[in-house]
Structure formats: C-alpha cells, structure tokens
Design a protein around this motif. Sequence first.
Motif, PDB file in Angstrom:
ATOM      1  N   LEU A  50       0.834  -1.202   0.000  1.00  0.00           N
ATOM      2  CA  LEU A  50       0.000   0.000   0.000  1.00  0.00           C
ATOM      3  C   LEU A  50       0.868   1.251   0.000  1.00  0.00           C
ATOM      4  CD1 LEU A  50      -2.655   1.609   0.392  1.00  0.00           C
ATOM      5  CD2 LEU A  50      -2.380   1.238   2.857  1.00  0.00           C
ATOM      6  N   ALA A  51       1.879   1.299   0.877  1.00  0.00           N
ATOM      7  CA  ALA A  51       2.758   2.471   0.938  1.00  0.00           C
ATOM      8  C   ALA A  51       3.506   2.658  -0.379  1.00  0.00           C
ATOM      9  CB  ALA A  51       3.743   2.316   2.097  1.00  0.00           C
ATOM     10  N   ASP A  52       3.987   1.567  -0.975  1.00  0.00           N
ATOM     11  CA  ASP A  52       4.689   1.678  -2.253  1.00  0.00           C
ATOM     12  C   ASP A  52       3.772   2.211  -3.346  1.00  0.00           C
ATOM     13  OD1 ASP A  52       7.052   0.849  -1.205  1.00  0.00           O
ATOM     14  OD2 ASP A  52       7.068  -1.141  -2.140  1.00  0.00           O
ATOM     15  N   ALA A  53       2.522   1.783  -3.338  1.00  0.00           N
ATOM     16  CA  ALA A  53       1.583   2.254  -4.357  1.00  0.00           C
ATOM     17  C   ALA A  53       1.335   3.753  -4.217  1.00  0.00           C
ATOM     18  CB  ALA A  53       0.265   1.480  -4.251  1.00  0.00           C
ATOM     19  N   VAL A  54       1.223   4.244  -2.981  1.00  0.00           N
ATOM     20  CA  VAL A  54       1.025   5.684  -2.767  1.00  0.00           C
ATOM     21  C   VAL A  54       2.269   6.456  -3.194  1.00  0.00           C
ATOM     22  CG1 VAL A  54       0.641   7.466  -1.023  1.00  0.00           C
ATOM     23  CG2 VAL A  54      -0.649   5.327  -0.914  1.00  0.00           C
ATOM     24  N   VAL A  55       3.442   5.964  -2.811  1.00  0.00           N
ATOM     25  CA  VAL A  55       4.692   6.638  -3.195  1.00  0.00           C
ATOM     26  C   VAL A  55       4.859   6.646  -4.713  1.00  0.00           C
ATOM     27  CG1 VAL A  55       7.206   6.524  -3.044  1.00  0.00           C
ATOM     28  CG2 VAL A  55       5.817   6.137  -1.015  1.00  0.00           C
ATOM     29  N   GLU A  56       4.486   5.539  -5.349  1.00  0.00           N
ATOM     30  CA  GLU A  56       4.563   5.486  -6.808  1.00  0.00           C
ATOM     31  C   GLU A  56       3.680   6.557  -7.449  1.00  0.00           C
ATOM     32  OE1 GLU A  56       3.352   2.500 -10.521  1.00  0.00           O
ATOM     33  OE2 GLU A  56       3.466   1.739  -8.457  1.00  0.00           O
ATOM     34  N   GLY A  57       2.457   6.717  -6.929  1.00  0.00           N
ATOM     35  CA  GLY A  57       1.576   7.747  -7.475  1.00  0.00           C
ATOM     36  C   GLY A  57       2.130   9.139  -7.295  1.00  0.00           C
ATOM     37  N   VAL A  58       2.692   9.417  -6.126  1.00  0.00           N
ATOM     38  CA  VAL A  58       3.274  10.738  -5.869  1.00  0.00           C
ATOM     39  C   VAL A  58       4.479  10.966  -6.771  1.00  0.00           C
ATOM     40  CG1 VAL A  58       4.432  12.163  -4.141  1.00  0.00           C
ATOM     41  CG2 VAL A  58       2.434  10.814  -3.499  1.00  0.00           C
ATOM     42  N   LEU A  59       5.318   9.938  -6.937  1.00  0.00           N
ATOM     43  CA  LEU A  59       6.502  10.077  -7.786  1.00  0.00           C
ATOM     44  C   LEU A  59       6.120  10.347  -9.231  1.00  0.00           C
ATOM     45  CD1 LEU A  59       9.538   9.893  -8.282  1.00  0.00           C
ATOM     46  CD2 LEU A  59       9.296   7.403  -8.423  1.00  0.00           C
ATOM     47  N   ARG A  60       5.143   9.609  -9.740  1.00  0.00           N
ATOM     48  CA  ARG A  60       4.722   9.822 -11.130  1.00  0.00           C
ATOM     49  C   ARG A  60       4.137  11.223 -11.313  1.00  0.00           C
ATOM     50  NH1 ARG A  60       4.894   5.345 -14.236  1.00  0.00           N
ATOM     51  NH2 ARG A  60       4.894   3.294 -13.221  1.00  0.00           N
ATOM     52  N   ALA A  61       3.346  11.674 -10.348  1.00  0.00           N
ATOM     53  CA  ALA A  61       2.765  13.014 -10.452  1.00  0.00           C
ATOM     54  C   ALA A  61       3.853  14.086 -10.421  1.00  0.00           C
ATOM     55  CB  ALA A  61       1.769  13.231  -9.314  1.00  0.00           C
ATOM     56  N   THR A  62       4.873  13.881  -9.605  1.00  0.00           N
ATOM     57  CA  THR A  62       5.970  14.845  -9.530  1.00  0.00           C
ATOM     58  C   THR A  62       6.742  14.908 -10.840  1.00  0.00           C
ATOM     59  OG1 THR A  62       6.195  14.428  -7.150  1.00  0.00           O
ATOM     60  CG2 THR A  62       8.055  15.485  -8.250  1.00  0.00           C
TER      61      THR A  62
END
Length: 260
Positions: A50-62
């Motif tokens: 779950l944490a990796d999925a959230v971090v992945e979304g933030v990274l892609r948006a950045t």
Amino acid sequence: MPRNLLTQIDEILAKFRADVEGKLEDWLAARAPVAFREMEEAAHADARRLADAVVEGVLRATLRDPVFQGMTSLAARGSTGRRAEKREVTVRLLGGGRVRVRAEYLRPVGPRRSRRRLGGYPALEALGIGFGVTPALGAEVCRQVTESESVRVGRAALARRGIDPGHKQTLRILKGFGDRAVAQREQWLEHARSEVATNGGALAGRRVVVAADGGRLRQRCPKRRGRPRKNGHRAYDAPWREPKLLTIYVIDAKGKLEHT
C-alpha cells in the motif's frame, strides 16, 4: 494538488480495503502462535505494498510536472550544452516494490572513454533518488548492512522485510551513498572553515566533551593490473585501516550526561 492523484489514491485505498476484507476471515482464524505470526507478516506485507503504491503515485505526479522537470534539468545542464532526452528507468521503493518511470536524462559530456563522462536524471537526483533506489530505501540498506557483520547478513535481515536489491546493487548503493556522505562532509568542513568564529551557538556556555576512538580493520582494494584468476576474480590487497569515531556530548556541572 492534482485531482487525478487524489482519485488514484482513493482507488489504491479501496483496493487495499477490499484485499483486507477478503483475508479478514482467515486472519481471525489464526489462533496459534505460528498462524498468528504468519497473519501479522501478511498484514505487514500488504501495508508495504500500500505504501509503495502511494509513493509510486506521488513520484509519477511529480515527474509529470513540466516546471519541476524544466527547473531541475536547467540547473543540471548549466552552460555545458548537454543534450536531454526522455528515458525509462526503474526505481526500487522502500517497501521492496519496483516502478518504471519516465524522466529526463542528460547525456554525458567529454571523451567517450573518460571516467568523468557521466549522465544523469536531474529530476530524480533532485528528489534524492540515485543508484536505482529512493533515499529512504538507500538509507535503510546502508544502515542495515553497516550494522551487520557482513553484506550477506545485512541482506538477509533486509530480505525478511521484503527488501532484496541483490548483491551487486547493494554494493553499488553502499559505495554511492558513501561517496555522497564524504562529499557532504567535505562541504560542511569547508563551510565551517570559511565562517567567522563567534561566541554564540548551541554549545555556548556549556560543558562539552569531545572523545575520539578508533579500531582496526582490513580494507579490500582490488588490483587493477594483471589477469583474472581461474575463478574470474582479480587479486587484491588488504591493507589495515583505522576508522575514527568522534563522539561529542554535553555534561552538567556534576559531570553527568545531559539529554537535552
């Protein structure tokens, strides 16, 4: 804040909730030590994903932010005239997951055979991402391996938490972050030497103890010349080194350690 990111996070949380609800009946049936341990490990693994999925979304948006990409590339390019292109790169996250992202890559400059001829991803470097890992994962790998008696033991401890970057990448992370730490230390020393001494500061008027300690260990230094041995490895030297540890702490009027 990007609306599509919020929507994506809502979907991630909904999927996580659905996965937990599907496993909850089996988790409640864990009434023995081994079963309860397996349940707890499974819950932690789901939380890491779950944490990796959230971090992945933030990274892609950045990385989709053109202003951020442009500013980081411009700062890294400077006046060198380095050519930029978009490339896909794999980044490993703290929870052990891997994600493929597209980021602007600056081609290296200088002679093709030069050791200084290095390219880079300015946007990723601005986020502290290097050597294929996020800064949190890099710090965790370095901490665990340095606190272990060997790289193998450190990797085994990381693998129990779902982190296994592999032997070669582990060595690459250790060397890369070690070089960064040395460079940062040199910058701090240069800044401290260039500053004008003052009577103020956090330690003004306090009793400060500075203690130095050292040990002995052998450092493996591969030989650059000569043919490899039958096992494919080159010979190496193992000179003795004495690492230094500097401890600084504050004591009160009675000589006792202050914790503030």
